[in-house]
Scaffold this active site. Structure first.
Site, PDB file in Angstrom:
ATOM      1  N   ASP A  51     -10.381   2.488   2.674  1.00  0.00           N
ATOM      2  CA  ASP A  51     -10.527   1.732   3.928  1.00  0.00           C
ATOM      3  C   ASP A  51     -11.421   2.469   4.941  1.00  0.00           C
ATOM      4  OD1 ASP A  51      -9.019  -0.463   3.144  1.00  0.00           O
ATOM      5  OD2 ASP A  51      -7.133   0.406   3.845  1.00  0.00           O
ATOM      6  N   LYS A  56       0.812  -1.232   0.000  1.00  0.00           N
ATOM      7  CA  LYS A  56       0.000   0.000   0.000  1.00  0.00           C
ATOM      8  C   LYS A  56       0.842   1.278   0.000  1.00  0.00           C
ATOM      9  CE  LYS A  56      -4.117  -1.966   2.180  1.00  0.00           C
ATOM     10  NZ  LYS A  56      -5.152  -1.770   3.212  1.00  0.00           N
TER      11      LYS A  56
END
Ligand code: ATR
Length: 279
Positions: free
Chosen positions: A108, A71
């Site tokens: 997220d 990420k």
């Protein structure tokens, strides 16, 4: 299954990638909506992640998800970042533009908030202070999204307090850190309790948290979803608190990517949840 030459393509890059539930998740939606598309697991070692991301437009991919441990590398590689990804320093969704440019997003926090809204109807971040336990990667998205949604205050408690302080300084806003031993005294004023640690996961000990001081109106949620009902959620439910399990965060965070790549807003349903949890 045959994939046509016109199929819209997306996938998930991780290392390892075998355990990712995202192919099942997106595969369920593709089938459900009859979309000519494919979503594949992409095992990309860390020393090739930049190359793999850069290759997306040439391969005709509409984008991809990015998971552990990529990420941060994705954050550094894309051409543009949305505001949330910039704040997180991490990208979990890449969208390839018409011109072949790469946009990095982070969904997220969106997934976390949407899961709470659908799992505890009527819940609002503004209802009161939130107690967030843990200060790893998942906590970052949780804390930032709660503040963005109007939480008046976030208490951040981590076994290693220094990590909580670092995260609080990084995110900014109304965050207070406290010692690990004082976590139970904070429950008294909490409208929401979130476990972002690995405690309670299958094979791990339960999170040690005596809920006695928690108001009965508070909502309790866990990032862990194996098992779905963690010891924390089981204990909270037994004393009458509303609980929201963690798998919904995974399901909801996938929505913006699916919509961008495949052109349809997907729905989170019980059928999807069952398909993703199967096996
Ligand atoms: P990620 O970044 O993937 O979210 P992580 O960095 O492994 O995950 O963080 C896991 C979280 O679980 C951390 O907050 C960690 O606390 P520390 O920062 O003190 O390590 C927490 N955690 C792990 N094991 C724990 C335990 N036995 N008791 C309490 N907290 C624990």
């Amino acid at each position: 299954m045959t994939i046509s030459g016109k199929a819209k393509l997306a996938g998930v890059m991780g290392w390892p990638i075998g355990h990712s539930r995202s192919p099942r998740l997106h595969g369920y939606w593709l089938e459900r909506y009859g979309i000519d598309g494919a979503y594949v697991p992409l095992a990309v070692p860390p020393d090739r992640i930049e190359q793999a991301i850069r290759a997306l437009p040439a391969l005709g991919f509409r984008g991809c998800n990015v998971t552990v441990p990529h990420k941060e590398a994705a954050y550094r590689t894309v051409d543009r970042l949305d505001a949330t990804a910039r704040r997180m320093g991490a990208v979990n969704t890449i969208v390839v533009g018409e011109d072949g440019s790469l946009e990095g997003r982070n969904t997220d926090g969106f997934g976390f908030i949407e899961n709470l809204k659908s799992g505890a109807p009527g819940w609002k971040a503004a209802d009161g202070p939130a107690l967030v336990i843990g200060a790893g990667g998942a906590a970052r998205a949780v804390v930032a999204s709660l503040l963005d949604e109007g939480a008046p205050l976030v208490w951040l408690v981590n076994r290693t307090r220094a990590r909580a302080e670092e995260l609080a300084a990084d995110i900014g806003g109304n965050i207070e850190t406290a010692d690990w031993v004082s976590r139970e005294t904070l429950l008294e004023g909490a409208a929401l309790v979130v476990n972002t640690t690995t405690q309670g996961m299958a094979g791990q000990p339960a999170l040690e948290l005596d809920l006695r001081a928690l108001p009965s109106s508070a909502v309790v949620t866990d990032i862990v979803y194996t098992p779905l009902m963690t010891p924390l959620l089981t204990a909270a439910q037994a004393r009458g608190n509303r609980v929201v399990d963690g798998v919904g965060m995974l399901l909801h965070q996938a929505r913006p990517g699916f919509a961008a790549w495949f052109g349809r807003e997907p729905e989170v349903t019980d059928g999807l949840k069952a398909a993703v949890l199967q096996g």
